[in-house]
Design an enzyme around this catalytic site. Structure first.
Site, short mmCIF file in Angstrom:
data_model
loop_
_atom_site.label_atom_id
_atom_site.label_comp_id
_atom_site.label_asym_id
_atom_site.label_seq_id
_atom_site.Cartn_x
_atom_site.Cartn_y
_atom_site.Cartn_z
N GLU A 45 0.87 -1.17 0.00
CA GLU A 45 0.00 0.00 0.00
C GLU A 45 0.90 1.22 0.00
O GLU A 45 1.70 1.42 0.92
CB GLU A 45 -0.92 0.04 1.21
CG GLU A 45 -1.88 1.24 1.15
CD GLU A 45 -2.77 1.39 2.38
OE1 GLU A 45 -3.79 2.09 2.27
OE2 GLU A 45 -2.42 0.82 3.45
N GLU A 70 4.90 4.40 3.72
CA GLU A 70 4.37 5.67 4.22
C GLU A 70 5.52 6.64 4.44
O GLU A 70 6.46 6.34 5.16
CB GLU A 70 3.60 5.43 5.53
CG GLU A 70 3.13 6.67 6.23
CD GLU A 70 2.28 7.57 5.35
OE1 GLU A 70 2.66 8.76 5.20
OE2 GLU A 70 1.26 7.10 4.81
N ASP A 97 9.98 7.29 0.41
CA ASP A 97 9.34 7.96 -0.71
C ASP A 97 9.05 6.94 -1.82
O ASP A 97 9.92 6.15 -2.20
CB ASP A 97 10.28 9.05 -1.24
CG ASP A 97 9.61 10.00 -2.22
OD1 ASP A 97 8.69 9.58 -2.94
OD2 ASP A 97 10.03 11.17 -2.27
N ASP A 119 -2.93 11.97 -2.41
CA ASP A 119 -3.01 13.42 -2.60
C ASP A 119 -3.32 13.70 -4.07
O ASP A 119 -2.60 13.24 -4.95
CB ASP A 119 -1.68 14.05 -2.21
CG ASP A 119 -1.73 15.57 -2.11
OD1 ASP A 119 -2.48 16.20 -2.89
OD2 ASP A 119 -1.03 16.13 -1.26
N LYS A 123 -3.18 21.14 -8.88
CA LYS A 123 -2.59 22.12 -9.79
C LYS A 123 -1.78 21.42 -10.88
O LYS A 123 -1.05 20.47 -10.62
CB LYS A 123 -1.70 23.08 -9.00
CG LYS A 123 -2.47 23.94 -8.00
CD LYS A 123 -1.57 24.90 -7.25
CE LYS A 123 -2.39 25.74 -6.27
NZ LYS A 123 -1.54 26.68 -5.49
N THR A 195 -10.60 2.41 4.38
CA THR A 195 -9.59 3.19 5.10
C THR A 195 -10.31 4.10 6.09
O THR A 195 -11.53 4.27 6.01
CB THR A 195 -8.76 4.07 4.14
OG1 THR A 195 -9.57 5.16 3.68
CG2 THR A 195 -8.26 3.27 2.94
N GLU A 196 -9.56 4.71 7.01
CA GLU A 196 -10.17 5.66 7.94
C GLU A 196 -10.84 6.80 7.18
O GLU A 196 -11.96 7.21 7.49
CB GLU A 196 -9.11 6.25 8.89
CG GLU A 196 -8.42 5.24 9.79
CD GLU A 196 -7.12 4.72 9.19
OE1 GLU A 196 -6.32 4.19 9.95
OE2 GLU A 196 -6.94 4.83 7.96
N TYR A 197 -10.13 7.32 6.19
CA TYR A 197 -10.61 8.44 5.40
C TYR A 197 -11.87 8.06 4.63
O TYR A 197 -12.84 8.81 4.59
CB TYR A 197 -9.49 8.84 4.43
CG TYR A 197 -9.71 10.13 3.68
CD1 TYR A 197 -9.18 11.33 4.15
CD2 TYR A 197 -10.41 10.16 2.48
CE1 TYR A 197 -9.37 12.52 3.46
CE2 TYR A 197 -10.60 11.33 1.78
CZ TYR A 197 -10.07 12.51 2.28
OH TYR A 197 -10.26 13.68 1.58
#
Length: 218
Positions: A45, A70, A97, A119, A123, A195-197
């Site tokens: 993940e 992460e 990363d 994310d 832009k 997921t939590e989100y």
């Protein structure tokens, strides 16, 4: 979303190098079979947040190995605590990363990659940072086995549309796609790991976009 710094979480990562790697040197190959103690299939993940998704999968599938990748050390520490508390020997944490994915995993080493609520970088000048940008797709293709899949979820319609286009332009095939995952068939909804989100926003009626995609034969 960046989490508030938690010193205890950072310290926990440093205290458990057997379970968590903190920004390892990309030039040094990681022996995942040695770290897991077996050579079972690995699923990654990328961007694990607080780890609800990946720890749930690890509990459900003891026959597989999982890596929570992460970049935030505090988040990595929170996941590590869950791993230790629940005795999840089939879960490792990699605080690093995703740009170095190939260096950390090597080619044809992974059976599945999960991208959950990444994310969106809305832009246009930040397009290259999106985890479904073509350069990242090339990294995923390198580490995945021939029949490996990417499973992607987001609440952002713009990122979803971009990702579909990016993957299509890359020549990928789609095995599943939904613009409202939580209103699919009962079987699909029951198999979905939140997921939590995701739980937070789906409970407010926000549609969850999802796709499963793979690469053509190498």
């Amino acid at each position: 979303m960046r989490l508030k710094n938690k010193p205890w979480a950072n310290e926990l990562v440093e205290e458990h190098p057997e379970s968590a790697l903190d920004r390892p040197n990309p030039a040094e190959k990681i022996d995942w079979a040695a770290r897991f103690g077996n050579d079972k299939p690995i699923e990654i993940e990328v961007g694990s947040g607080k780890g609800q998704f990946i720890t749930t999968l690890a509990k459900q599938h003891p026959d597989r190995n999982f890596v929570a990748m992460e970049i935030q050390k505090t988040a990595a520490g929170i996941i590590l605590k869950k791993k230790l508390d629940e005795g999840l020997d089939n879960l490792q944490i990699l605080c690093a990363d995703a740009a170095n994915l190939v260096a950390y995993f090597g080619e044809n080493s992974t059976s599945k990659i999960y991208l959950n609520f990444s994310d969106p970088w809305p832009k246009s000048r930040h397009e290259k940072r999106r985890l479904t940008y073509k350069d990242f797709l090339a990294k995923y293709q390198a580490v995945l086995t021939g029949d490996g899949l990417i499973e992607f979820k987001t609440d952002n319609s713009g990122l979803f549309a971009y990702s579909v286009k990016s993957m299509n332009n890359y020549g990928m095939h789609f095995d599943f796609m939904s613009v409202d995952l939580h209103h699919e068939s009962e079987e699909i909804v029951e198999k979905n790991v939140e997921t939590e989100y995701e739980h937070k926003f789906a409970s407010k009626g926000q549609p969850i976009y999802c796709l499963h995609a793979g690469f053509l034969a190498k």
